[in-house]
Design an enzyme around this catalytic site. Structure first.
Site, PDB file in Angstrom:
ATOM      1  N   SER A 592      -0.843   4.049   1.607  1.00 40.35           N
ATOM      2  CA  SER A 592      -0.448   5.337   1.042  1.00 40.35           C
ATOM      3  C   SER A 592       0.248   6.172   2.125  1.00 40.35           C
ATOM      4  O   SER A 592       1.282   5.758   2.635  1.00 40.35           O
ATOM      5  CB  SER A 592      -1.659   6.048   0.441  1.00 40.35           C
ATOM      6  OG  SER A 592      -1.276   7.154  -0.344  1.00 40.35           O
ATOM      7  N   ASP A 667       1.623   1.768 -10.141  1.00 41.15           N
ATOM      8  CA  ASP A 667       1.136   2.860  -9.291  1.00 41.15           C
ATOM      9  C   ASP A 667       1.640   4.189  -9.859  1.00 41.15           C
ATOM     10  O   ASP A 667       2.819   4.525  -9.732  1.00 41.15           O
ATOM     11  CB  ASP A 667       1.636   2.657  -7.854  1.00 41.15           C
ATOM     12  CG  ASP A 667       0.958   3.573  -6.848  1.00 41.15           C
ATOM     13  OD1 ASP A 667       0.513   4.659  -7.255  1.00 41.15           O
ATOM     14  OD2 ASP A 667       0.893   3.197  -5.666  1.00 41.15           O
ATOM     15  N   HIS A 699      -2.498   2.431  -7.614  1.00 43.49           N
ATOM     16  CA  HIS A 699      -2.446   2.767  -6.186  1.00 43.49           C
ATOM     17  C   HIS A 699      -3.546   2.075  -5.387  1.00 43.49           C
ATOM     18  O   HIS A 699      -3.407   1.845  -4.188  1.00 43.49           O
ATOM     19  CB  HIS A 699      -2.543   4.290  -6.030  1.00 43.49           C
ATOM     20  CG  HIS A 699      -2.122   4.796  -4.686  1.00 43.49           C
ATOM     21  ND1 HIS A 699      -0.888   4.518  -4.122  1.00 43.49           N
ATOM     22  CD2 HIS A 699      -2.767   5.571  -3.771  1.00 43.49           C
ATOM     23  CE1 HIS A 699      -0.797   5.101  -2.942  1.00 43.49           C
ATOM     24  NE2 HIS A 699      -1.917   5.739  -2.709  1.00 43.49           N
TER      25      HIS A 699
END
Length: 722
Positions: A592, A667, A699
């Site tokens: 991320s 995602d 995600h």
């Protein structure tokens, strides 16, 4: 004799290496190192008791058990699913009515986004042991304070069910997917302001306030969902990206008696967020925290529930941004407790009901990290802080006047607390990098332990068989003089005369923390596994991370990726100069925000990093959501250079090392678009790299054997390329 000593030493080390059990990715992600906990621990409000959700594997059932705080004795099993066919699939979560005579039980939960879900709900009467199915696949059902009604949302509309008459009343009727949402937050509020329920009952149960989201003009984002179908389906939802139009929010108060809604005029705001909303202890006074779009100006507003008149009673400004607080606590006279970092560190403040500051309760160059509650009788506040170092957490109490502070936790590491209703006792949860979680009953006078409740001795003994190294904490100083928290994991058979490859891990996002003294998570166990294969792992929290004060955290304002990347590169250079490190074999990994960082590091630190792994990275902040991105960067229209000078897409031609890029196609948070555009930039720069795409994964990239395959893939990449 020398030869005999050598042979003896060889045999001994050979025996130790055989005796050391090897960790596998399969073990890590099938729960071998899972800790025991007190699941769904809830302190009751009316009696000095607490509940825990326990499981019985033999009967495949769950129990909500009631315990006495003072004795830790089980008082009763409130409900056992083995006796209730309707709950054969178990209890996902539960809440009590205010009088704690009824329990609302959720099961058959279906996730929507990170926090949101729909579920079926059952009402359980503790006295009669009757259970009734109330609601099918609804969101956020909430008892009214008098326990006679339940408010809930379904299909973007708001309702309440009268438990006495069994009548359902529809409060709103204009809810429509991707257009109007009533009483539930939109995607970006849920993700960045971290709440889903956008409605609240007044203290007298006569009114319900709710936020309405008009997202009809918000741009849509679509994802293909492949599954095993002949044709993919398309999931479309509203997602405001940086600089784009947000949902228009408005606040309403619904009167239960008259069945009418009143729109509230909050004031002269043109583009704003209602970041928090709840009723005060005064049944006719509603409060809202309103932020401007830049999030550097916060107004706390009191609203008259009858007239709808709104008044700003407190304002907070910051040169960078104001963090929204969940710690707003109203006392009996409607004075309130508030947390703020306006003096440079997050601390507790007391205001009167007109918004006038009465006292700063806590002070110092440290942060209050959790607020646990206020004992009205003793005029004492309970909280968690970093007073003894930013990598540890301790539990304290302090008088409301800021005097008589007492440390209640006893051990160095991470301590957290759940207090009894009368604040006489606390259940302390303690762990450190060498001690798995321990739950104990402690008294709140001096914090001394009364009795242990749950420990993880069996896990500790299991881990001992692996003969793992210790995670060592230290402060790393870069050549620029920046002092950064860090930890290092060396192989157990570490030999300072050898040269080792180094694998760096980080997240680095604003206010985050990875260097913390708590028990090992799944990532840590993976790093331990890598140590068994001859790798050193290092983690450094650079500038911009949290719990070291506002100045340290907010230095990255308008320049996300500048100072954080500098610090990782500078830290790698320092580490590379350690006598036992092979400076030509340093890699970096992140997920991320950490993936954004890893991508930038191998491009901007091409002569420092040999390899990088980026999972689900942001590759240009223009692609990310409005609330998060603009909080730190303002809009692309205002700060174009801030967005572009730290976008990995714009530096693809710098790639020298080995790079593995990973993303899930579903995602909803950091869109697959980020990786696709980065891939195209790398292709057009004629760069060779590796990539892995996970169909229909969000995600978190998990489900089935996904994590096992993913971490084996990353392990193999490290072994081949580092």
């Amino acid at each position: 004799m020398k030869s005999i000593k050598f042979i003896t030493l060889f045999l001994l080390t050979g025996f130790l290496s055989v005796a050391q059990q090897k960790i596998s990715v399969e073990e890590i992600y099938t729960g071998v190192f899972r800790t025991k906990a007190m699941d769904e621990l809830q302190s009751l409000k009316n009696t000095n008791q607490y509940t825990v959700l326990n499981s019985d594997r033999a009967t495949k059932s769950q129990q909500i058990d009631l315990f006495d705080f003072a004795t830790l004795q089980k008082v009763a099993t409130l409900i056992d699913t083995k006796n209730i066919p309707a709950l054969v699939d178990g209890i996902d979560s539960f809440t009590f009515s205010k009088d704690e005579k009824q329990i609302l039980i959720a099961n058959n939960t279906n996730p929507i986004f990170r926090h949101s879900f729909t579920a079926d709900y059952y009402l359980y009467n503790i006295a009669t042991k009757e259970i009734t199915k109330l609601l099918d696949q609804v969101q956020e059902p909430t008892f009214s304070p008098d326990g006679t009604k339940i408010g809930y949302a379904k299909a973007n509309n708001l309702f309440f069910l009268d438990l006495i008459t069994k009548k359902t009343t529809q409060i709103t009727a204009d809810g429509k997917k991707n257009s109007i949402i009533n009483g539930i937050t939109d995607w970006v509020y849920e993700e960045e302001f971290a709440f889903v329920r956008a409605f609240d009952w007044s203290a007298d149960s006569k009114k319900m306030a709710f936020i309405r989201f008009d997202e009809s003009e918000v741009a849509e984002f679509s994802m293909n969902i492949f599954k095993k179908d002949l044709y993919p389906t398309v999931e479309t939802f509203k997602y405001p990206k940086a600089g784009e139009k947000n949902a228009t929010v408005s606040l309403f108060v619904y009167d239960i008696t008259s069945s009418t809604s009143k729109a509230i005029n909050l004031g002269n705001y043109s583009d704003f967020y209602i970041a928090r909303m709840k009723w005060t202890n005064d049944a006719n006074v509603l409060c809202a925290q309103v932020l401007n779009r830049h999030q550097d100006n916060l107004d706390l507003i009191f609203i008259d529930g009858t007239t709808g008149i709104a008044k700003v009673i407190m304002n907070e400004k910051d040169a960078a941004y104001v963090d929204v607080t969940d710690n707003l606590t109203f006392l009996k006279d409607n004075s309130y407790i508030w947390t703020s970092e306006k003096d440079g560190y997050n601390h507790i403040y007391l205001y009167d009901k007109t918004g006038k500051l009465k006292n700063q309760v806590t002070k110092g160059n440290w942060e209050v990290t959790s607020y646990y509650g206020f004992d009205e009788k003793a005029k004492t506040v309970y909280f968690q802080s970093t007073e003894n170092g930013s990598t540890v957490r301790d539990v304290y109490k302090i008088s409301l006047d800021g005097k008589n502070k007492v440390k209640l936790s006893q051990q160095v590491g991470t301590n957290a607390a759940t207090f009894s209703p009368n604040f006489d006792y606390l259940i302390n949860t303690y762990s450190s990098a060498t001690t798995p979680p321990i739950y104990s009953l402690n008294n709140s006078k001096d914090g001394k332990q009364i009795k242990g409740i749950v420990d993880n001795t069996s896990l500790f003994e299991k881990v001992k068989k692996y003969n793992l190294p210790t995670k060592e904490f230290f402060e790393l100083t870069t050549d620029k003089g920046n002092k950064l928290n860090a930890w290092i994991i060396k192989p157990k058979d570490f030999d300072a005369s050898k040269k080792y490859p180094v694998f760096m891990y980080q997240y680095s996002g604003p206010g985050s923390q990875q260097v913390a003294n708590h028990w090992l998570d799944t990532n840590d166990m993976w790093f331990m596994m890598l140590s068994q294969q001859g790798y050193i792992t290092v983690c450094v929290d650079g500038r911009g991370t949290g719990f070291k004060g506002a100045e340290f955290k907010k230095i990255t304002q308008k320049k996300l990726g500048k100072y954080e990347v500098e610090d990782q590169i500078d830290a790698a250079k320092v580490i590379g100069n350690y006598s036992y490190v092979d400076k030509t074999r340093i890699g970096i990994f992140g997920w991320s925000y950490g993936g954004f960082m890893a991508s930038n590091c191998i491009l901007k630190g091409a002569d420092v990093f040999k390899m990088a792994i980026a999972v689900a990275p942001v590759t240009n902040w223009r692609f990310y959501d409005s609330i998060y991105t603009e909080r730190y960067m303002q809009t692309p229209q205002e700060n174009a250079s801030g967005y572009d000078t730290n976008s990995p897409i714009n530096f693809a031609e710098n790639l020298k090392g080995n790079f593995l890029l990973i993303h899930g196609t579903a995602d909803d948070n950091v869109h697959f678009q980020n990786s696709m555009q980065f891939i195209e930039a790398l292709v057009q720069a004629n760069k060779q790299f590796d990539w892995a795409i996970y169909p229909d994964k969000n995600h978190g990239i998990y489900g089935g054997k996904t994590r096992i395959q993913l971490f084996n893939k990353m392990t193999n990449f490290i072994k081949e390329k580092l």
